[in-house]
Scaffold this motif. Structure first.
Motif, PDB file in Angstrom:
ATOM      1  N   ASP A 125     -69.248 -52.125 -53.677  1.00 16.23           N
ATOM      2  CA  ASP A 125     -70.471 -52.000 -53.086  1.00 16.23           C
ATOM      3  C   ASP A 125     -71.688 -52.583 -53.382  1.00 16.23           C
ATOM      4  O   ASP A 125     -72.523 -53.378 -52.442  1.00 16.23           O
ATOM      5  CB  ASP A 125     -70.966 -50.604 -53.475  1.00 16.23           C
ATOM      6  CG  ASP A 125     -70.078 -49.507 -52.750  1.00 16.23           C
ATOM      7  OD1 ASP A 125     -69.464 -49.774 -51.728  1.00 16.23           O
ATOM      8  OD2 ASP A 125     -70.025 -48.345 -53.281  1.00 16.23           O
ATOM      9  N   TRP A 129     -73.716 -55.369 -50.563  1.00  6.04           N
ATOM     10  CA  TRP A 129     -75.046 -55.056 -50.788  1.00  6.04           C
ATOM     11  C   TRP A 129     -75.653 -56.385 -50.886  1.00  6.04           C
ATOM     12  O   TRP A 129     -76.578 -57.013 -50.276  1.00  6.04           O
ATOM     13  CB  TRP A 129     -75.751 -54.112 -51.617  1.00  6.04           C
ATOM     14  CG  TRP A 129     -76.944 -53.940 -51.779  1.00  6.04           C
ATOM     15  CD1 TRP A 129     -77.838 -53.213 -50.685  1.00  6.04           C
ATOM     16  CD2 TRP A 129     -78.012 -54.753 -52.382  1.00  6.04           C
ATOM     17  NE1 TRP A 129     -79.170 -53.555 -51.164  1.00  6.04           N
ATOM     18  CE2 TRP A 129     -79.381 -54.381 -52.168  1.00  6.04           C
ATOM     19  CE3 TRP A 129     -77.812 -55.697 -53.498  1.00  6.04           C
ATOM     20  CZ2 TRP A 129     -80.221 -54.982 -52.689  1.00  6.04           C
ATOM     21  CZ3 TRP A 129     -78.945 -56.292 -54.066  1.00  6.04           C
ATOM     22  CH2 TRP A 129     -80.293 -55.930 -53.703  1.00  6.04           C
ATOM     23  N   ARG A 133     -77.916 -58.747 -48.260  1.00  2.46           N
ATOM     24  CA  ARG A 133     -79.261 -59.007 -48.446  1.00  2.46           C
ATOM     25  C   ARG A 133     -79.541 -60.556 -48.374  1.00  2.46           C
ATOM     26  O   ARG A 133     -80.645 -61.017 -47.778  1.00  2.46           O
ATOM     27  CB  ARG A 133     -79.408 -58.616 -49.994  1.00  2.46           C
ATOM     28  CG  ARG A 133     -80.887 -58.948 -50.335  1.00  2.46           C
ATOM     29  CD  ARG A 133     -81.884 -57.825 -49.847  1.00  2.46           C
ATOM     30  NE  ARG A 133     -83.299 -57.898 -50.096  1.00  2.46           N
ATOM     31  CZ  ARG A 133     -83.967 -57.580 -49.571  1.00  2.46           C
ATOM     32  NH1 ARG A 133     -84.000 -56.924 -48.543  1.00  2.46           N
ATOM     33  NH2 ARG A 133     -85.454 -57.937 -49.920  1.00  2.46           N
TER      34      ARG A 133
END
Length: 163
Positions: A125, A129, A133
């Protein structure tokens, strides 16, 4: 909902292409012979968000368990840290990954080949992420120089600053 490896793989491929546009997005205005200094309220001659993304320095990346903020590290150090982390886990699992790359495009390709393995790791995760980003930051930094996103305003031909 956690994104799939396929979605992240597409982002990595796009990120490699976007990173190639960063040097073009760096300059915001050209020097003008008639103007001695920057006009009050004008932008700096180089974009600071692009400089941040192009930063190649590896800062305090000594520990494998350390979390690196994608908003504070350059693209290459951030992606390379994930390559190093996944490589260590792959070696622990008995796999023999290729040598770590030394370019953003190389890191994106390396990570893309190991995404199926990385999906089994507890840090999946965080990886997804962080890649998302980085992709968003790089996409925002290359706005105006991408073919799919033309500039919103035409620059003044005299001062290269105003519209």
């Amino acid at each position: 909902m956690t994104p799939t490896a396929q979605h992240t793989r597409r982002q990595l491929a796009d990120l490699a292409d976007l990173a190639a546009l960063l040097p073009t997005a760096l300059i915001t205005r050209t020097p003008n012979d008639t103007q001695r200094g920057a006009a009050p309220g004008s932008r700096p001659p180089a974009r600071l968000d692009v400089i941040q993304l192009l930063d190649r320095r590896v800062r305090d990346l000594t520990s494998r368990a350390e979390w690196v903020d994608p908003d504070r590290a350059g693209l290459l150090p951030y992606l390379w840290t994930w390559c190093r982390d996944i490589e260590a886990d792959a070696l622990d699992a008995g796999h023999h990954p290729d040598d770590l790359p030394d370019t953003v495009a190389g890191c994106c390709a390396w990570l893309a080949t190991w995404l199926d393995f990385a999906q089994t790791l507890p840090q999946w995760d965080e990886l997804v992420w962080g890649i998302d980003r980085c992709w968003r930051n790089t996409r925002a930094a290359t706005r105006g120089v991408r073919d799919d996103d033309p500039p919103r305003h035409a620059r003044c031909n005299r001062c290269h600053i105003g519209t």
